[in-house]
Design a protein around this motif. Structure first.
Motif, mmCIF file in Angstrom:
data_model
loop_
_atom_site.group_PDB
_atom_site.id
_atom_site.type_symbol
_atom_site.label_atom_id
_atom_site.label_comp_id
_atom_site.label_asym_id
_atom_site.label_seq_id
_atom_site.Cartn_x
_atom_site.Cartn_y
_atom_site.Cartn_z
ATOM 1 N N ASP A 144 0.807 -1.219 0.000
ATOM 2 C CA ASP A 144 0.000 0.000 0.000
ATOM 3 C C ASP A 144 0.842 1.273 0.000
ATOM 4 N N ARG A 145 2.100 1.157 0.366
ATOM 5 C CA ARG A 145 2.959 2.347 0.413
ATOM 6 C C ARG A 145 3.425 2.778 -0.973
ATOM 7 N N ALA A 146 3.347 1.886 -1.962
ATOM 8 C CA ALA A 146 3.785 2.205 -3.315
ATOM 9 C C ALA A 146 2.627 2.830 -4.103
ATOM 10 N N PRO A 147 2.894 3.830 -4.952
ATOM 11 C CA PRO A 147 1.834 4.427 -5.767
ATOM 12 C C PRO A 147 1.239 3.391 -6.713
ATOM 13 N N ALA A 148 -0.069 3.172 -6.617
ATOM 14 C CA ALA A 148 -0.704 2.118 -7.405
ATOM 15 C C ALA A 148 -0.577 2.355 -8.904
ATOM 16 N N ALA A 149 -0.596 3.616 -9.322
ATOM 17 C CA ALA A 149 -0.611 3.921 -10.749
ATOM 18 C C ALA A 149 0.675 3.488 -11.458
ATOM 19 N N ILE A 150 1.768 3.433 -10.718
ATOM 20 C CA ILE A 150 3.049 3.116 -11.340
ATOM 21 C C ILE A 150 3.280 1.619 -11.460
ATOM 22 N N ALA A 151 2.464 0.791 -10.801
ATOM 23 C CA ALA A 151 2.727 -0.642 -10.731
ATOM 24 C C ALA A 151 2.822 -1.315 -12.101
ATOM 25 N N PRO A 152 1.856 -1.125 -13.016
ATOM 26 C CA PRO A 152 1.981 -1.796 -14.318
ATOM 27 C C PRO A 152 3.233 -1.378 -15.091
ATOM 28 N N VAL A 153 3.564 -0.101 -15.028
ATOM 29 C CA VAL A 153 4.756 0.391 -15.743
ATOM 30 C C VAL A 153 6.019 -0.217 -15.150
ATOM 31 N N ALA A 154 6.085 -0.272 -13.833
ATOM 32 C CA ALA A 154 7.266 -0.833 -13.173
ATOM 33 C C ALA A 154 7.419 -2.316 -13.496
ATOM 34 N N ALA A 155 6.308 -3.055 -13.501
ATOM 35 C CA ALA A 155 6.377 -4.486 -13.818
ATOM 36 C C ALA A 155 6.839 -4.712 -15.252
ATOM 37 N N GLY A 156 6.283 -3.952 -16.185
ATOM 38 C CA GLY A 156 6.697 -4.098 -17.582
ATOM 39 C C GLY A 156 8.151 -3.728 -17.787
ATOM 40 N N ALA A 157 8.592 -2.661 -17.136
ATOM 41 C CA ALA A 157 9.991 -2.247 -17.259
ATOM 42 C C ALA A 157 10.922 -3.285 -16.665
ATOM 43 N N ALA A 158 10.531 -3.858 -15.522
ATOM 44 C CA ALA A 158 11.371 -4.887 -14.896
ATOM 45 C C ALA A 158 11.506 -6.098 -15.804
ATOM 46 N N LEU A 159 10.401 -6.518 -16.432
ATOM 47 C CA LEU A 159 10.482 -7.657 -17.347
ATOM 48 C C LEU A 159 11.410 -7.349 -18.509
ATOM 49 N N ALA A 160 11.301 -6.146 -19.071
ATOM 50 C CA ALA A 160 12.158 -5.770 -20.195
ATOM 51 C C ALA A 160 13.629 -5.807 -19.809
ATOM 52 N N VAL A 161 13.956 -5.255 -18.645
ATOM 53 C CA VAL A 161 15.350 -5.251 -18.187
ATOM 54 C C VAL A 161 15.855 -6.671 -17.984
ATOM 55 N N CYS A 162 15.020 -7.521 -17.387
ATOM 56 C CA CYS A 162 15.439 -8.901 -17.130
ATOM 57 C C CYS A 162 15.722 -9.642 -18.430
ATOM 58 N N ILE A 163 14.891 -9.435 -19.442
ATOM 59 C CA ILE A 163 15.130 -10.111 -20.730
ATOM 60 C C ILE A 163 16.396 -9.584 -21.376
ATOM 61 N N PHE A 164 16.603 -8.269 -21.313
ATOM 62 C CA PHE A 164 17.831 -7.698 -21.850
ATOM 63 C C PHE A 164 19.060 -8.349 -21.222
ATOM 64 N N VAL A 165 19.036 -8.511 -19.910
ATOM 65 C CA VAL A 165 20.186 -9.048 -19.186
ATOM 66 C C VAL A 165 20.448 -10.499 -19.558
ATOM 67 N N ALA A 166 19.392 -11.303 -19.640
ATOM 68 C CA ALA A 166 19.567 -12.750 -19.772
ATOM 69 C C ALA A 166 19.513 -13.278 -21.197
ATOM 70 N N ALA A 167 18.988 -12.517 -22.131
ATOM 71 C CA ALA A 167 18.786 -13.041 -23.489
ATOM 72 C C ALA A 167 20.041 -13.653 -24.112
ATOM 73 N N PRO A 168 21.212 -13.037 -23.975
ATOM 74 C CA PRO A 168 22.399 -13.641 -24.608
ATOM 75 C C PRO A 168 22.831 -14.966 -23.973
ATOM 76 N N ILE A 169 22.352 -15.239 -22.748
ATOM 77 C CA ILE A 169 22.801 -16.429 -22.032
ATOM 78 C C ILE A 169 21.758 -17.538 -22.053
ATOM 79 N N THR A 170 20.507 -17.179 -21.769
ATOM 80 C CA THR A 170 19.447 -18.195 -21.654
ATOM 81 C C THR A 170 18.268 -17.970 -22.590
#
Length: 254
Positions: free
Chosen positions: A177-203
């Motif tokens: 509840d302490r996190a702004p609700a409106a930013i949640a979808p954007v943060a989740a999508g950005a986190a997924l994008a970063v994770c794929i960028f990091v791991a794509a060359p390896i896995t």
């Protein structure tokens, strides 16, 4: 500030009883499962269809960036559109992580996992239909595999690490509840994008057992599939437990 936070914890708990994106865990499980199936279908379709445009040469301008953006933007849109319905897990590692941390009912876990896996398989069938035989025979429907020279153990560790990051971010922005609700979808999508960028060359950057499962089953290539289940689930569970047991009960010094 400390006393106000203590009062809030006493009334609502550190992260409240809500599920991801304000959903109510355990209610209307069949409808929520349908949303998980559709959401996972759209997520896997968006990312792997974009990958097909790159891999089979029908979209010369596409590259890894296009694939990463497709996955990240799809998750952002789905979390905003379906988050209040099912929590928009779309990932067995997220579901099992939440359940392990006591933030999702175990009785609903089989419905969610089944819906996510079926949705991913249907997405891979759709990609095959869209791009024809070359998508399956030449590009394997964008199946995720360890890169040449990468052992299954190293691939497992990489998938565990990046899924840990994804689930930690999702837990922090979509359940607290302490996190702004409106930013949640954007943060989740950005986190997924970063994770794929990091791991794509390896896995290949699955970050999601369902995303790995759909193409692997439809393409008939189950090589190292266990890695893409064990790694993300391990990382997701650890992240959920860490946030639930430590970070959810803490705030910045005042």
């Amino acid at each position: 500030m400390g006393s106000r936070h203590a009062d809030r914890l006493a009334v609502h708990g550190a992260t409240s009883s809500r599920g991801l994106y304000g959903s109510t865990p355990g209610r209307h499980v069949a409808r929520a499962g349908a949303a998980e199936l559709v959401g996972t279908f759209v997520l896997v379709l968006a990312g792997t269809a974009t990958a097909m445009g790159w891999l089979v040469g029908q979209a010369p301008g596409y590259d890894l960036l296009a694939v990463v953006l497709a996955f990240g933007l799809a998750l952002t849109a789905l979390a905003a559109g379906l988050g209040h319905v099912s929590g928009c897990h779309l990932n067995p590692a997220v579901t099992l992580g939440l359940a392990s941390a006591g933030r999702f009912p175990w009785k609903a876990v089989p419905v969610y996992l089944g819906a996510q896996l079926v949705g991913a398989v249907l997405a891979s069938l759709a990609v095959w239909a869209m791009y024809g035989p070359a998508a399956r025979e030449d590009a394997g429907l964008a199946v995720t595999l360890p890169a040449e020279g990468v052992s299954d153990v190293r691939a497992l560790l990489v998938e565990a690490l990046i899924t840990f990051v994804l689930v930690l971010v999702v837990m922090s922005v979509a359940t607290d509840d302490r996190a702004p609700a409106a930013i949640a979808p954007v943060a989740a999508g950005a986190a997924l994008a970063v994770c794929i960028f990091v791991a794509a060359p390896i896995t290949g950057g699955a970050v999601n057992p369902a995303r790995a499962f759909g193409p692997a089953v439809v393409a008939g290539n189950l090589t190292s599939l266990w890695v893409y289940f064990a790694g993300p689930i391990l990382g997701g569970v650890l992240a959920a437990l860490l946030y639930g047991k430590v970070f959810a009960r803490t705030e910045a010094p005042s």
